[in-house]
Design a protein around this motif. Sequence first.
Motif, PDB file in Angstrom:
ATOM      1  N   ILE A 127       0.862  -1.155   0.036  1.00 31.23           N
ATOM      2  CA  ILE A 127      -0.204   0.074  -0.051  1.00 31.23           C
ATOM      3  C   ILE A 127       0.995   1.217  -0.184  1.00 31.23           C
ATOM      4  CG2 ILE A 127      -1.755   1.313   1.300  1.00 31.23           C
ATOM      5  CD1 ILE A 127      -2.621  -1.363   2.313  1.00 31.23           C
ATOM      6  N   GLU A 128       0.692   1.940  -1.132  1.00 33.13           N
ATOM      7  CA  GLU A 128       1.628   3.183  -1.084  1.00 33.13           C
ATOM      8  C   GLU A 128       1.057   4.543  -0.399  1.00 33.13           C
ATOM      9  OE1 GLU A 128       3.422   4.096  -4.867  1.00 33.13           O
ATOM     10  OE2 GLU A 128       3.581   1.683  -5.314  1.00 33.13           O
ATOM     11  N   ASN A 129      -0.338   4.534  -0.705  1.00 28.12           N
ATOM     12  CA  ASN A 129      -0.841   5.858  -0.079  1.00 28.12           C
ATOM     13  C   ASN A 129      -2.360   5.132   0.573  1.00 28.12           C
ATOM     14  OD1 ASN A 129       0.205   8.188  -0.880  1.00 28.12           O
ATOM     15  ND2 ASN A 129      -0.062   7.258  -2.706  1.00 28.12           N
ATOM     16  N   LYS A 130      -2.521   6.038   1.899  1.00 27.25           N
ATOM     17  CA  LYS A 130      -3.626   5.474   2.728  1.00 27.25           C
ATOM     18  C   LYS A 130      -4.389   6.709   3.239  1.00 27.25           C
ATOM     19  CE  LYS A 130      -5.299   2.166   5.919  1.00 27.25           C
ATOM     20  NZ  LYS A 130      -4.884   1.027   7.078  1.00 27.25           N
ATOM     21  N   THR A 147      -9.668  12.008  23.073  1.00 26.60           N
ATOM     22  CA  THR A 147     -10.150  10.602  22.233  1.00 26.60           C
ATOM     23  C   THR A 147      -9.873  10.694  20.820  1.00 26.60           C
ATOM     24  OG1 THR A 147     -12.132  10.661  23.633  1.00 26.60           O
ATOM     25  CG2 THR A 147     -12.178   9.317  21.699  1.00 26.60           C
ATOM     26  N   LEU A 148      -9.940  11.836  20.132  1.00 27.00           N
ATOM     27  CA  LEU A 148      -9.596  11.806  18.590  1.00 27.00           C
ATOM     28  C   LEU A 148      -7.878  11.665  18.623  1.00 27.00           C
ATOM     29  CD1 LEU A 148     -10.105  12.662  16.001  1.00 27.00           C
ATOM     30  CD2 LEU A 148      -9.239  14.963  16.416  1.00 27.00           C
ATOM     31  N   GLU A 149      -7.206  12.137  19.566  1.00 26.93           N
ATOM     32  CA  GLU A 149      -5.789  11.867  19.714  1.00 26.93           C
ATOM     33  C   GLU A 149      -5.480  10.200  19.980  1.00 26.93           C
ATOM     34  OE1 GLU A 149      -1.620  13.206  21.886  1.00 26.93           O
ATOM     35  OE2 GLU A 149      -3.667  14.095  22.415  1.00 26.93           O
ATOM     36  N   LEU A 150      -6.299   9.553  20.702  1.00 27.25           N
ATOM     37  CA  LEU A 150      -6.056   8.338  20.843  1.00 27.25           C
ATOM     38  C   LEU A 150      -6.475   7.348  19.923  1.00 27.25           C
ATOM     39  CD1 LEU A 150      -7.345   7.929  24.846  1.00 27.25           C
ATOM     40  CD2 LEU A 150      -4.811   7.639  23.668  1.00 27.25           C
ATOM     41  N   LYS A 151      -7.338   7.703  18.949  1.00 25.14           N
ATOM     42  CA  LYS A 151      -7.863   7.142  17.901  1.00 25.14           C
ATOM     43  C   LYS A 151      -6.748   7.090  16.796  1.00 25.14           C
ATOM     44  CE  LYS A 151     -12.780   7.432  18.200  1.00 25.14           C
ATOM     45  NZ  LYS A 151     -14.091   8.070  17.504  1.00 25.14           N
ATOM     46  N   ILE A 152      -6.308   8.505  16.645  1.00 28.07           N
ATOM     47  CA  ILE A 152      -5.025   8.501  15.603  1.00 28.07           C
ATOM     48  C   ILE A 152      -3.671   7.869  16.041  1.00 28.07           C
ATOM     49  CG2 ILE A 152      -3.649  10.241  14.374  1.00 28.07           C
ATOM     50  CD1 ILE A 152      -5.982  12.260  14.822  1.00 28.07           C
ATOM     51  N   ASP A 153      -3.630   8.019  17.166  1.00 28.43           N
ATOM     52  CA  ASP A 153      -2.127   7.243  17.621  1.00 28.43           C
ATOM     53  C   ASP A 153      -2.417   5.654  17.436  1.00 28.43           C
ATOM     54  OD1 ASP A 153      -0.899   9.477  18.390  1.00 28.43           O
ATOM     55  OD2 ASP A 153      -1.454   9.496  20.459  1.00 28.43           O
ATOM     56  N   GLN A 154      -3.602   5.042  17.742  1.00 31.15           N
ATOM     57  CA  GLN A 154      -3.631   3.836  17.594  1.00 31.15           C
ATOM     58  C   GLN A 154      -3.661   3.302  16.058  1.00 31.15           C
ATOM     59  OE1 GLN A 154      -7.684   2.356  18.440  1.00 31.15           O
ATOM     60  NE2 GLN A 154      -6.797   0.438  19.674  1.00 31.15           N
ATOM     61  N   GLN A 155      -4.089   4.156  15.221  1.00 32.46           N
ATOM     62  CA  GLN A 155      -3.927   3.679  13.842  1.00 32.46           C
ATOM     63  C   GLN A 155      -2.662   4.070  13.324  1.00 32.46           C
ATOM     64  OE1 GLN A 155      -6.546   2.202  12.608  1.00 32.46           O
ATOM     65  NE2 GLN A 155      -5.567   1.640  10.788  1.00 32.46           N
ATOM     66  N   ILE A 156      -1.900   4.769  13.876  1.00 36.39           N
ATOM     67  CA  ILE A 156      -0.507   5.178  13.598  1.00 36.39           C
ATOM     68  C   ILE A 156       0.156   3.619  13.803  1.00 36.39           C
ATOM     69  CG2 ILE A 156       1.734   6.353  14.119  1.00 36.39           C
ATOM     70  CD1 ILE A 156      -0.055   8.820  14.227  1.00 36.39           C
ATOM     71  N   GLU A 157      -0.273   3.173  15.140  1.00 41.11           N
ATOM     72  CA  GLU A 157       0.796   1.979  15.412  1.00 41.11           C
ATOM     73  C   GLU A 157       0.406   0.788  14.747  1.00 41.11           C
ATOM     74  OE1 GLU A 157       2.979   1.561  17.793  1.00 41.11           O
ATOM     75  OE2 GLU A 157       3.156   3.735  17.605  1.00 41.11           O
ATOM     76  N   ASN A 158      -1.068   0.664  14.191  1.00 45.78           N
ATOM     77  CA  ASN A 158      -1.482  -0.335  13.343  1.00 45.78           C
ATOM     78  C   ASN A 158      -0.808  -0.155  12.057  1.00 45.78           C
ATOM     79  OD1 ASN A 158      -3.280  -1.339  15.141  1.00 45.78           O
ATOM     80  ND2 ASN A 158      -4.943  -0.212  14.400  1.00 45.78           N
ATOM     81  N   ASN A 159      -0.730   0.924  11.251  1.00 42.22           N
ATOM     82  CA  ASN A 159      -0.123   1.223  10.100  1.00 42.22           C
ATOM     83  C   ASN A 159       1.491   0.996   9.912  1.00 42.22           C
ATOM     84  OD1 ASN A 159      -2.567   1.712   8.774  1.00 42.22           O
ATOM     85  ND2 ASN A 159      -2.644   3.759   9.186  1.00 42.22           N
ATOM     86  N   LYS A 160       1.967   1.055  11.053  1.00 41.15           N
ATOM     87  CA  LYS A 160       3.407   0.781  10.817  1.00 41.15           C
ATOM     88  C   LYS A 160       3.763  -0.673  10.442  1.00 41.15           C
ATOM     89  CE  LYS A 160       5.210   3.828  14.646  1.00 41.15           C
ATOM     90  NZ  LYS A 160       5.620   4.024  15.916  1.00 41.15           N
ATOM     91  N   GLY A 161       2.700  -1.287  10.766  1.00 42.59           N
ATOM     92  CA  GLY A 161       2.805  -2.886  10.451  1.00 42.59           C
ATOM     93  C   GLY A 161       2.640  -2.993   8.995  1.00 42.59           C
ATOM     94  N   LEU A 162       2.069  -2.203   8.299  1.00 42.71           N
ATOM     95  CA  LEU A 162       1.984  -1.981   6.608  1.00 42.71           C
ATOM     96  C   LEU A 162       3.197  -1.075   6.218  1.00 42.71           C
ATOM     97  CD1 LEU A 162      -2.018  -1.384   6.756  1.00 42.71           C
ATOM     98  CD2 LEU A 162      -0.672  -3.548   6.213  1.00 42.71           C
ATOM     99  N   LEU A 163       4.140  -0.609   7.058  1.00 38.32           N
ATOM    100  CA  LEU A 163       5.258   0.266   6.624  1.00 38.32           C
ATOM    101  C   LEU A 163       4.852   1.436   6.104  1.00 38.32           C
ATOM    102  CD1 LEU A 163       7.499  -2.635   4.829  1.00 38.32           C
ATOM    103  CD2 LEU A 163       7.579  -1.772   7.185  1.00 38.32           C
ATOM    104  N   LEU A 164       3.692   2.101   6.874  1.00 38.00           N
ATOM    105  CA  LEU A 164       3.216   3.378   6.491  1.00 38.00           C
ATOM    106  C   LEU A 164       3.584   4.221   7.419  1.00 38.00           C
ATOM    107  CD1 LEU A 164      -0.514   2.300   5.111  1.00 38.00           C
ATOM    108  CD2 LEU A 164       1.408   3.121   3.761  1.00 38.00           C
ATOM    109  N   GLU A 165       3.755   5.598   7.125  1.00 38.86           N
ATOM    110  CA  GLU A 165       4.037   6.766   8.099  1.00 38.86           C
ATOM    111  C   GLU A 165       3.105   7.755   7.781  1.00 38.86           C
ATOM    112  OE1 GLU A 165       8.248   7.526   8.011  1.00 38.86           O
ATOM    113  OE2 GLU A 165       8.167   8.148   5.786  1.00 38.86           O
ATOM    114  N   VAL A 166       2.917   8.704   8.886  1.00 41.65           N
ATOM    115  CA  VAL A 166       2.182   9.847   8.515  1.00 41.65           C
ATOM    116  C   VAL A 166       2.705  10.840   7.585  1.00 41.65           C
ATOM    117  CG1 VAL A 166       1.073  11.798   9.609  1.00 41.65           C
ATOM    118  CG2 VAL A 166       1.115   9.559  10.823  1.00 41.65           C
ATOM    119  N   PHE A 167       1.955  11.188   6.486  1.00 39.43           N
ATOM    120  CA  PHE A 167       2.485  12.207   5.581  1.00 39.43           C
ATOM    121  C   PHE A 167       1.998  13.601   5.789  1.00 39.43           C
ATOM    122  CE2 PHE A 167       2.372  14.362   1.423  1.00 39.43           C
ATOM    123  CZ  PHE A 167       3.436  14.287   1.174  1.00 39.43           C
TER     124      PHE A 167
END
Length: 69
Positions: free
Chosen positions: A8-11, A22-42
């Motif tokens: 996956i190149e873009n998501k 709560t918003l920050e927690l949701k985003i942080d959780q998804q950042i951790e999940n996406n690390k497994g897909l080799l994605l970082e925040v752009f």
Amino acid sequence: MDFRLDLIENKIEFFEAYDLKTLELKIDQQIENNKGLLLEVFHVSHHAVFNPKVEKMLYSAVVHFKAKK
């Protein structure tokens, strides 16, 4: 049967919550999940709007993830 692995190149993901913590927690959780897909925040875009039905602020964010180079 064909087996293919595509990276996956873009998501782009959308988040919303009635408080910033709560918003920050949701985003942080998804950042951790996406690390497994080799994605970082752009890029992150965020907005706040008053919801008169519940008389609270509604916070939303759009996070663009890109493949690590």
